[in-house]
Write a protein that holds these residues in place. Structure first.
Motif, PDB file in Angstrom:
ATOM      1  N   GLY A  20       0.816  -1.237   0.017  1.00 56.01           N
ATOM      2  CA  GLY A  20      -0.233  -0.151  -0.034  1.00 56.01           C
ATOM      3  C   GLY A  20       0.812   1.184   0.072  1.00 56.01           C
ATOM      4  O   GLY A  20       1.969   1.360   0.584  1.00 56.01           O
ATOM      5  N   SER A  21       0.262   2.214  -0.567  1.00 60.96           N
ATOM      6  CA  SER A  21       0.883   3.781  -0.558  1.00 60.96           C
ATOM      7  C   SER A  21      -0.140   4.691  -0.617  1.00 60.96           C
ATOM      8  O   SER A  21      -1.147   4.531  -1.138  1.00 60.96           O
ATOM      9  N   TRP A  22       0.561   5.861  -0.244  1.00 57.77           N
ATOM     10  CA  TRP A  22      -0.399   7.006  -0.403  1.00 57.77           C
ATOM     11  C   TRP A  22       0.400   8.207  -1.145  1.00 57.77           C
ATOM     12  O   TRP A  22       1.812   8.259  -1.046  1.00 57.77           O
ATOM     13  N   THR A  23      -0.132   9.151  -2.045  1.00 54.57           N
ATOM     14  CA  THR A  23       0.699  10.166  -2.347  1.00 54.57           C
ATOM     15  C   THR A  23      -0.412  11.203  -2.923  1.00 54.57           C
ATOM     16  O   THR A  23      -1.700  10.988  -2.971  1.00 54.57           O
ATOM     17  N   ALA A  24       0.170  11.944  -3.520  1.00 58.55           N
ATOM     18  CA  ALA A  24      -0.766  13.480  -4.099  1.00 58.55           C
ATOM     19  C   ALA A  24      -0.978  12.944  -5.586  1.00 58.55           C
ATOM     20  O   ALA A  24      -0.273  13.469  -6.556  1.00 58.55           O
ATOM     21  N   LEU A  25      -2.189  12.614  -5.808  1.00 59.47           N
ATOM     22  CA  LEU A  25      -2.416  12.131  -7.099  1.00 59.47           C
ATOM     23  C   LEU A  25      -3.221  13.625  -7.780  1.00 59.47           C
ATOM     24  O   LEU A  25      -3.539  13.268  -8.808  1.00 59.47           O
TER      25      LEU A  25
END
Length: 392
Positions: free
Chosen positions: A39-44
């Motif tokens: 899993g990951s999160w970022t500014a899409l």
């Protein structure tokens, strides 16, 4: 006897933090005989998507390559990325979804240091490894935390190298200009020990500038008055360009240094010939490098993300994905969160061909503290010598 007990205590703490043991090895979340779910999160979306989108492209380009070659021990990597909008609360929400709903094995490649820091307590509580993120804070690694392992050099270390470089090249009157934001100020302070590692008598001063400043004319006048032979600038890339233009406009003779955020194509667009000769450091070799690792990156990015232009962000995340894959290859079976963390400790002097060589141990959870010195020449970043490791 004491060292043996300490080692046993550390192992028990790691197992407790990870929430796994022999009984739980066969039902580790996110791991099946055919898949490893990360899993990951970022500014899409939003302004910071200029970092988020290429960052995801770099990760997926390397993982797609690995999957097309059969995966790792028969398992293919599946990366689930949530849009954090570069927001701390959104990052926490993303973490909860990825762990609670998606059941990921680990968080890898998450973007944003402050944003990820907000999610760390939840991940620790749930026993989920937070590994090789697209973010870094020296406080994450000193002392090492059992669930947190990274390979991106923090700003503090970068500024130490800039100070070391400036002093080594004979600059004796160094002015450090930084945005009046806590993280910039903390990083800027590391310039001084870098200078002192070479020179005890060099003069070093600090100047704080309001974040978001657009008019650098008065600041350049103050620089003229102080007459430094070198300036280390720690701030946003747009502000660096504005400062460099004023220095050129006022014909001030000083060498400008800056840290990794300066190393991109946009600085040339914004700064023009005023930034020619700018010295900086970056995590990776230059985009145009003929090094095998960088050539592989360009080829695989073109294959798996044909709409994505080569970019320093995707180059970095491509390298970070290579470190993650190496740990997964080294992990003992059955693959558990505990065996993943221990697998990182097996990595010694691992060469991605892109970033500094990476090594981990129970005492060293930041895999590299080395950055590549670069100079802007003819509108392109070129290397200056070898990777330099921060010693602060």
């Amino acid at each position: 006897m004491r060292s043996t007990l300490t080692g046993m205590a550390g192992a028990l703490f790691l197992a407790s933090a990870l929430g796994v043991g022999a009984a739980g090895a066969k039902d580790t979340p996110g791991v099946t005989p055919t898949e490893i779910k990360l899993g990951s999160w970022t500014a899409l979306t939003g302004n910071l998507a200029v970092y988020g989108l290429p960052g995801v492209a770099g990760l997926n380009a390397y993982y797609s390559h690995i999957n097309d070659q059969g995966g790792i021990k028969g398992r293919k990597i599946r990366l689930i990325t949530e849009d954090s909008q570069y927001n701390a609360q959104q990052s926490v929400t993303a973490a909860r979804k990825l762990v609670g709903s998606d059941g990921v094995f680990a968080i890898q490649g998450a973007f944003g240091t402050g944003q990820s820091s907000a999610a760390l307590p939840y991940l620790t509580q749930e026993g989920v490894p937070f590994v090789i993120p697209f973010a870094s804070d020296i406080k994450w690694f000193v002392p090492p935390r059992p669930l947190l392992i990274g390979a991106q050099v923090p700003y503090d270390d970068q500024c130490w190298v800039l100070g070391h470089w400036a002093a080594k090249d004979g600059f004796k009157n160094i002015l450090v200009i930084h945005s009046a934001v806590a993280q910039f100020e903390a990083a800027a302070k590391a310039t001084e020990p870098g200078v002192r590692s070479v020179s005890a008598d060099a003069k070093i001063e600090f100047m704080s500038v309001k974040f978001g400043t657009t008019d650098y004319a008065p600041i350049a006048l103050e620089v003229r008055r102080k007459a430094p032979d070198a300036v280390v600038f720690v701030g946003a890339v747009g502000e660096l360009a504005a400062f460099a233009k004023e220095v050129k406009q006022q014909a001030i003779k000083t060498q400008i240094f800056s840290y990794a955020p300066a190393v991109n194509k946009e600085i040339v667009v914004m700064g023009g010939d005023a930034v020619e000769g700018l010295r900086s450091v970056y995590y990776t070799l230059p985009l145009e490098s003929d090094a095998p690792g960088v050539k592989e990156y360009r080829e695989l990015l073109a294959k798996y993300a044909p709409k994505e232009e080569p970019d320093y962000v995707s180059l970095l995340t491509f390298a970070l994905a290579k470190v993650m894959v190496e740990a997964l290859k080294q992990a003992d079976e059955p693959l558990t969160r505990e065996s993943l963390v221990k697998a990182f400790y097996k990595i010694k002097e691992f060469d991605t061909g892109i970033i500094g060589k990476v090594s981990f141990s129970p005492e060293r959870h930041l895999g590299t503290r080395s950055v590549q010195p670069v100079v802007l020449k003819g509108g392109k970043w070129v290397t200056v010598g070898d990777f330099i490791e921060a010693k602060n």
